[in-house]
Each structure stands twice: as C-alpha cells, then as structure tokens.
Design a protein around this motif. Sequence first.
Motif, short mmCIF file in Angstrom:
data_model
loop_
_atom_site.label_atom_id
_atom_site.label_comp_id
_atom_site.label_asym_id
_atom_site.label_seq_id
_atom_site.Cartn_x
_atom_site.Cartn_y
_atom_site.Cartn_z
N UNK A 201 19.22 -14.43 65.19
CA UNK A 201 19.91 -14.02 63.96
C UNK A 201 20.01 -15.22 63.02
N UNK A 202 19.77 -14.95 61.77
CA UNK A 202 19.76 -15.96 60.72
C UNK A 202 21.07 -16.73 60.66
N UNK A 203 22.17 -16.06 60.87
CA UNK A 203 23.48 -16.66 60.59
C UNK A 203 24.39 -16.76 61.80
N UNK A 204 24.24 -15.83 62.74
CA UNK A 204 25.24 -15.73 63.81
C UNK A 204 24.64 -16.12 65.16
N UNK A 205 25.24 -17.10 65.78
CA UNK A 205 24.83 -17.53 67.12
C UNK A 205 25.96 -17.12 68.07
N UNK A 206 25.65 -16.32 69.07
CA UNK A 206 26.67 -15.91 70.03
C UNK A 206 27.18 -17.15 70.78
N UNK A 207 28.49 -17.25 70.94
CA UNK A 207 29.06 -18.43 71.60
C UNK A 207 29.98 -17.99 72.72
#
Lengths: 586, 586
Positions: free
Chosen positions: B347-353
Amino acid sequence: MTNNSSSQTNNKSSNGNGNKINGNKSAKRRRTQKEETIKFISLGGVGEIGKNMYVVEFKDEILVIDGGLKFPEEDMLGIDLVIPDFTYLTDNLDKVKAILLTHGHEDHIGGLPYILKYVNKPVYGTKLTLGLLENKLREHNILNSVNLNVIQPNSTIEIGKNFKVEFFRVNHSIPDSVGMAITTPVGTILHTGDFKIDQTPVDGQITDFQRISEISRKGVLALFADCTNAERPGFTMSERVVGNTIDEIFRLAKSRIIIATFASNVHRIQQVLDAAYKYNKKVCINGRSMINVVNTAMELGYLNVPKGMLIELDDLDAYNYDQIVMITTGSQGEPMSALTRMANSEHRKVEIAPGDTVVIAASPIPGNEKLVSKTINNLFKRGADVVYESVSGIHVSGHASQEELKMMINLVRPKYLVPIHGEYRHCIHLAKIGETLGISRENIFTIEIGDVLEIGKEKAKITGSVPSGYILIDGLGVGDVGNIVLRDRKQLSLDGILVVVVTLQKGTNKIIAGPDIVSRGFVYVRESEQLIEEAKAIVSQSLEKCRDRNIKEWAQLKQAIRDQLGKSLYEKTRRKPMILPIIMEV
Amino acid sequence: MTNNSSSQTNNKSSNGNGNKINGNKSAKRRRTQKEETIKFISLGGVGEIGKNMYVVEFKDEILVIDGGLKFPEEDMLGIDLVIPDFTYLTDNLDKVKAILLTHGHEDHIGGLPYILKYVNKPVYGTKLTLGLLENKLREHNILNSVNLNVIQPNSTIEIGKNFKVEFFRVNHSIPDSVGMAITTPVGTILHTGDFKIDQTPVDGQITDFQRISEISRKGVLALFADCTNAERPGFTMSERVVGNTIDEIFRLAKSRIIIATFASNVHRIQQVLDAAYKYNKKVCINGRSMINVVNTAMELGYLNVPKGMLIELDDLDAYNYDQIVMITTGSQGEPMSALTRMANSEHRKVEIAPGDTVVIAASPIPGNEKLVSKTINNLFKRGADVVYESVSGIHVSGHASQEELKMMINLVRPKYLVPIHGEYRHCIHLAKIGETLGISRENIFTIEIGDVLEIGKEKAKITGSVPSGYILIDGLGVGDVGNIVLRDRKQLSLDGILVVVVTLQKGTNKIIAGPDIVSRGFVYVRESEQLIEEAKAIVSQSLEKCRDRNIKEWAQLKQAIRDQLGKSLYEKTRRKPMILPIIMEV
C-alpha cells in the motif's frame, strides 16, 4: 559445533561430511561454549495446510517425520500435485537415518513415492499407514526397493546413535494414527501428529494420555502440536456422533442410500457397514480410491465386514432400492469422482432417482466449497434427498479444538511450544492458547517453512533457514514446471494468445509471406475479422518502420511487433493476450 | 389468449405487436376458455446467487425487477463480469414498461449499465439505490440518456394499463431496500426483495410488516421469496450486534483500527463512525468503491458524519496511531483492494504495524475463502491483531433465516410460493419450509432460469421457457467471448501451447524453412531441448508421410501434425498442450 549450527546452513559443504568431521566436534564445542541443540525444520506443513514434512536433526543424524503432498493452489494452473522441496534432504543424504510416519493421509504420505526415489531411507509406520503407502509405491513401481518397517502404536525404537523414538496412539480421522516423542542427548521433543481426543472412538482406542503423561513426567523440551483447529472453541465431537446420525438416516430412508466420505475415514466406513448390518442392507463400494482403501483396511483387519454384505456394481440390479447402500468417493465434488458423475447423470451404472438419500459425510476442504455445492444442487435437481454438513451432524473434524489443545499442553508441560500443521492464522491462535496456559511468549515459536529452530536445554532460537518451498508435479514431470511456465499459463488463461507469423527475405528483411495471425482464447475470430485485419496491418507497419530505421535484429523486430500490437489491442478490447511473433527467413 | 401464452414464446413474432392485436384478445379468450395469467420469468437469480433479474408479464406489458451482475465462475477464465442474457427483453422491447429496483447491491443493479444500452426504459428505485446506480451510469457515459424515477419506500405507482406496484420497506444489508407487491387484473404477486427481519435496525426502520399485512389481507396469489438463508435455522441476528462488537473492539484497541467491510453496508459504516465519535477518533475512508459509496450515502443523507471527523490518506501522519480509524475495501481478499495491498506491504501510504487491530467485518462469499484466509495470514504475519468472522461476532447476514421466512410466508399466506435468489439447494429448502406451513407441494415452484411460470387465479404452471443464460463481459467486449474461447483458455491454462511453424514450397509442399517450434506454458524450454528437437523431427516425419501419400490439403497436414505430435508428447509428459500448426507457403 560443526557447520550445522551456522545461521544459514551451507548444505553443499555439509553434504556427506557429517561423519568425517566428528572428531573435531567436542573440541570445537568446548571452545565456543555453545550448548548442544536439536534442530527442527519444517519442509512443509506450517504456513499451509498440506504437504507435511518435518526434519529433526541432532549432530550428524536426521530423522524425517512424514512426507506429504498438497493439492495445487488456484494459481498453479495445470499442476496435478505439490510436494515439499526436499533439497535439504538430498544435500544431507548421509545424515538421514529414517522417515517416520504419523498416519496414512495424503498430506502426510502422498509425497513419498516421489521423495523416496531420491531419499531412499528406512520408513517406519503403523500397519495401516504402511499398507496405504504400499499401494502408492506399487503404482510407482518402487515398492520392492523401499525398506518398510511396521511399528506398534505404543512401541519404542532406537535409531542411529542419538535418537530414541517412542510412539503413542492418537485419535484422528484415520485409524492407526500416532504421535511420537523423540529423545536425544539434549532432551525430548514431542510431536502430536494430527490428533483429537475422542473419548468414545469407534475402535475403542483413545489417544494414549497415560503414555504421553509418562513421557512428559520425565520432562519435554518442546511440544510440536497440530494447530489446525486452534480457532475453534470447545471440544471436537466424537466420531460416534456421526454414527448416530448415520443410524438415524438409515432408519428414515425409504429407498437407496448413497454415502460419500473420505476414503481414508475407515471408522466412518465401519459405522456405515454397522448400520447396513443392523438394517439388513447390501453395500456396494464405489470409486477407485474407496475400493483401494477398503480392500487394504479389510486385508489388514481394520474393517469388519460381515460375509456376503459387499456386492459389486454389476450386481446392483439384483436388489431392490431399499436393500442398497453405496459408499462412494466424491465428497469434495471432485469432477471425475463417482458421486459427481452420478450427480451429473454421467455414471456408467447408477442413475440418481427421486427417493434416493444421498449423504455427503464430509465438510468441504477450503477451496472446494463451490464444487461441493454444485454436486448438492445437481443431486437435489435429480430428486434426491441430500444430507450434508450445513444442515446436519454428518461430519466431525479429526483435529483437536481449543480445549483439547489446552489439555495436551497441560499434560505435556513443555518448555517450548511450536504450532505445526496449520496456516499462520492457526499457528498464531495456538500460540495465544499457549500463552494463556503460562508458556512465555518467547518460548513459543510460530515458525515458517525452512526456518531452522535450534532447541537447547536452556534456550531455543531460529538461527537460519534452509532451502524450502514446493516442487510442482505435472503429469510425468517432477519440478519441470516453475514460475515462468505458470506465469505464461496464467496470461494464456486470462486473454489467450495471438501468434503472428511472418516470413522475411534473408538479408533484406522484406516480407515474403504473411503476416499471418492465429489467435486462440482471445476473441471469436468470425466476429472479429476486422480486428485481425487491423492487427495484420499494424504488424506490417511495425516491420516497415524497422526496415526504415535499419533495425535487423529479430529480437528487436519481435519487440516492436509486441509493443505496437499489444498497445492497439488493449485500446480496442482492454485485453492483454500473449503476443507471440514468429519470424521465418528464406 | 395471444401468443404470450404459447408454451414456448416465439419472441420474434410477438416483438412489438403487443398493442396491435389487443382487439382480438377477449374474443380469443372466450373461445379457448383459457384463464388469464401473469407470467413470471427469472432471467437470473435462481439456480445461482447473483445477477438477479426477473420478468413479470401480463398481456402485452412487461415489468422488469432488477438487473444484476455476478462475478465469474472459476471456469470462466479471464472474464470480468457476468450479466443475464436479456434477449427476451430485446425481443419484446415494446412490451417493457419499466425496470423496478429492490436495492443497490451489485447483484441487483450491476448489470444495468450494460442492459440499459439496449433496453432503455424508465427505472424506478429508492433514493440510495438510484444514487448508486447513477455512479455506474456516469462511468459508462449513459447517465443523461436514462430516465430515473425516485420512489418512496412505502409508495404506490401505476405502470402501463395493468400494473399497480406497491413498494414496502425491508431490512437488508444496505439501506433503502424494498420489496414490492404487483397487482394485475389476475391478482397480486408479492416479491420480497432481499430481506431479513431486523427488530433493532440501525436506522430504526423495520421491515414493514404492517404494509405487507395490509396488502396480504386482500389476498396474494404468489409469493416470490428470498431463499438465500433457507438452510439456516433460527433468526438472522440484528445488525446492532455488529455495532456492539465494534464498540468492544474500539474499547480494547490500543493502536490504529482498520476495518474492512462491504462498501454498500452503510449501516455498518455508520456504526463504525458512531464508535469513532464515542472514542474520539478520526476516520479515513480507503479504497475506490468505499469512497464512492460513502460520498453518495453522505450526499443523500444516509450517513451521519460529524464535522471534522473524516481525514484524508495524506493527513494520516498528523495523528497518533491511537487516534486513527480506517474504513477500507478488501473484506473479500480481492487482490487489488486496499486491505489486500496493506496485508502484502504494497500500500502506498499504510504499512501494517504490530499493535494494529484489523477487523474483517464480512464473511467470505463462497469461492473467496482462500483469498480472505491469505489476507488474514499476511496481516497476522505483520503483527496485527486480526478480528474476523470465524472467531467473533463481527458479521451478520442480510438475509432471512428459517424462522423469518416462516413469518413472511404466514404473514402473506400466498396461494403459490416461488423461492428466488438462491441456488437450487436453497430453493429446495424454502420449498420444504413452505410445505411445513401448509402450502401444498404442487403450489410450490422451484423454477430455473428461463422457465415461464404462468400464474392464474385457479392454477399455476411452468408452460415453457425463453432464451436465458449469461453474457460474459471481458474488457470492452460484451458477449464476444463464448464457449469456444473459454474452452481454449482452459486448455491453454492447463498445459500451455506449442506453435509449430513451417514454410512449404508452393506446389511441391517441400519444407523450405522450419519446422520451428515455440512453446509457452508447457515446459521450461532450456531443460527440455531434447523434447523440442524430437518434436521437430516428428513434425518433419508427419509432413514427409503426407507428401509420400500425396496429401496436400493444409487442413489434413495440420491434423497429421496435431495427431502425431500430440500422441508423442502425451506419452513422454502425460500433458496435452494445445498444438497450433501454422503453414506458410512461398
């Protein structure tokens, strides 16, 4: 330690050298003060359901647990079977001492006919497990070259210099299933095998708590536990429940009864036979794998079939419908299976008729839902009364639910917990259960395939990885289909292919014949003549332009054709067929 | 009666003649003593879940109910969408008076952008339903040419000479859903639309029992009822239950919350917004269809969004993780959707953390189980806490379970019962329910698509069938892909293709260039050079043999190549690639 403990095992260099460098080991170990460890590696079976294969390694000795297959994922187009990448075993062939089997399901023994050709080591398993394996080895013409050793479900054997393996009986959806405790100089690890705890099993043989308890009393370093059902609360129901449902179905059925289930679920088949006996019916076994398993189970004494009960397909006509029970393959809606053919009116002998009771005594394996549903719909359309899982208690799982998993963990009280036999989501849920039972998070390992988990008396750690993955089996080819072939099949399946053929004059690159265009899987040619004519024109133009710019390299000509034609076709159709330019020269 | 009542409607001859022959009708009717009937035809939506489209016909007038799409089956390789075959409507274009919509789901309105291009008739639907349709028509550049009419959920309209349509509100998983009673001179038929009975709906608007009851008091000839959940005992839970679960998730979440659900489930989105308000969080809407639906629902007043609550993707960095809620597409594991891209770290903006709570507030549509499971696994691997249906109460169905269906049938007390909106298995189960409630078996019709059900005051009967099936949409092509193209794609997907090219001398058929062989999706060429060389030799031999026997027809030459080469390849590989011989001549 030797090179075995390096974080990324260099398989090539360790290949076959295990014994030779033994003399150096103790010196090295004292020098580095590193503790002795057992290595555990999954070559398949974690991060997935299927192709279970685990490696237990101590010093220069390896035990292999199971060698399963799995069925291809949707994106593995045209593939028949998938087996684990067992490069690690061929790279360490001299170390491998034995292959130990937990039970006779495909995802535990189905890869062996392929693997044993390269890793021909003694195989240990219970009677039924080896009986089923023998059938496969016979089909592959390698039965005589394999060393098979029958073990008792509660026996202990010593293998190599370092391993003591104690088997114990577990309940599962196939008889003669076992788990095992493997004791090494470092300690004992316990592998549950596929298991549930059935308090009222059909054969009266309960998961052997007592032996597990005895083994555990001496201390278990690591527990490797079947996490398939770790998302399910409560207990998995007893197989006996299915027997009650079957009895009820027999009691109410007015005409023929047709029951589809997993061929390997011998206990369920026994319960059908018991009901047939009680209600005085004849039983016809149908479908190749069902016939194979029933024969093997009968020969080995795992099925009790009253004399004269079994009849052949060709004898069906001699009986009234209300005297007939058929046990058949096809519970997963497999296109070529007996039940699917019956549902489609394509069976040689059996035509489904109104009044038939058809029982699908299985739940759809993930991915098969639509196939099973199709079969159910077709059976209803032919007037059958269809009994299946979503509307009845005709199937129970063979795997432990949360409360059984808790019981196993509390019984074994391991220092380390490693979920196996599940996708990551299942592994995580078993890990959570372990935590609630007091195992600390850092002692729980949700490993992925290829991970090398080193287990010592004091600590355990993932220290590296070995080659792992899958080998695709397509027809007679083992491993000759890989990513490029699959990628091409994918593109071909989506939008088809356009073959562009043109004959050029040697030297001048003048077009002598063509361009001709043949397409398959792209559009109806008859309705798309104009599109094809335009495509030919574009190819000619591309080649003209290349000639003008003195481009003669065939690779460049082909690229020009692909680019120009691809762009034009996408604009006109929003499709991206494979474009295959072929240039001939005379 | 006119030709309308002939058992196999001859569409061509009735096309447009409806009005002209009106004068003859009553005479004819008296002569044949045949009772007047309403015709009901499903052009989609029975025998399947998806592409709902129903025809109600009386004399020379037709009402169409819905015009949905469905997603392709696994064997429809490369196909984007499937819509009903609406030949019956184009063949009877003058008769069609209106298209009535029950609600705004894809399987009820998704086919209209294609269908309206050919059947441009007035469309009637509630505000939200038409709002969602407008988005689609705008994308297809036909919004201005379509006549859209907003109806109130409890209004009555008269259409044509013969129809009175009374709409009534029903609960479903999208707001503004209606069912309808259609009154004709023969009697009234009642179509439930997709419905459930939610006693505590989010918008307070309960399925309108009173109006249904009122209509039914005057007598309903036939009930057409949503049988999707006819296999499920009990009641479907209220959407409010999901709200409670959402609240609980918000209460416990320590970091970011990401919720995936169906874009059209506006009530569920409202409940997320309500929780966000309560827990003082900002909400970011993610994914194209989610943004579209939320915007439409907000504009039309179906979503209540506190000012300043919504933030853009680009604003996320301005907030702490514990202030953020994201509502996103991807609840079905769709490969290109926002949640799937997040799960894959694409995803361009969201990195799962780690610490993120990801909620999949949907159940997998049959066929999507493995895609959803993949997403869940990937989210877990990235450290998220994942909440999904099999472990929580985060989804409820939008369709009535058995007890609600019984309530509907008892409320309406129809003479005839017709299950719609389901596969055959679901239809059969609703039929069984109808029987238990006292409707006689011969008054229950489990119809299949294309069946013409003629309903008279005294009796009803399936009297024939009309053209029906599906139209495949692939890129810009509507209906240009059919069985031959699909069959080719299937073969290409399984074993790939071998293109054999050879240039022959005109007249003599002597080989001048080639044979060349190019394969794709068959084997790794590098590792199979010998196989390809042998294949070339076989082609040359085949052509030689033909020359010896003086066979010159290209079709015969090609057949010889296909036969010989196919046989040889199957023996060596157990694969059956497509073999495409191309002959050029110079």
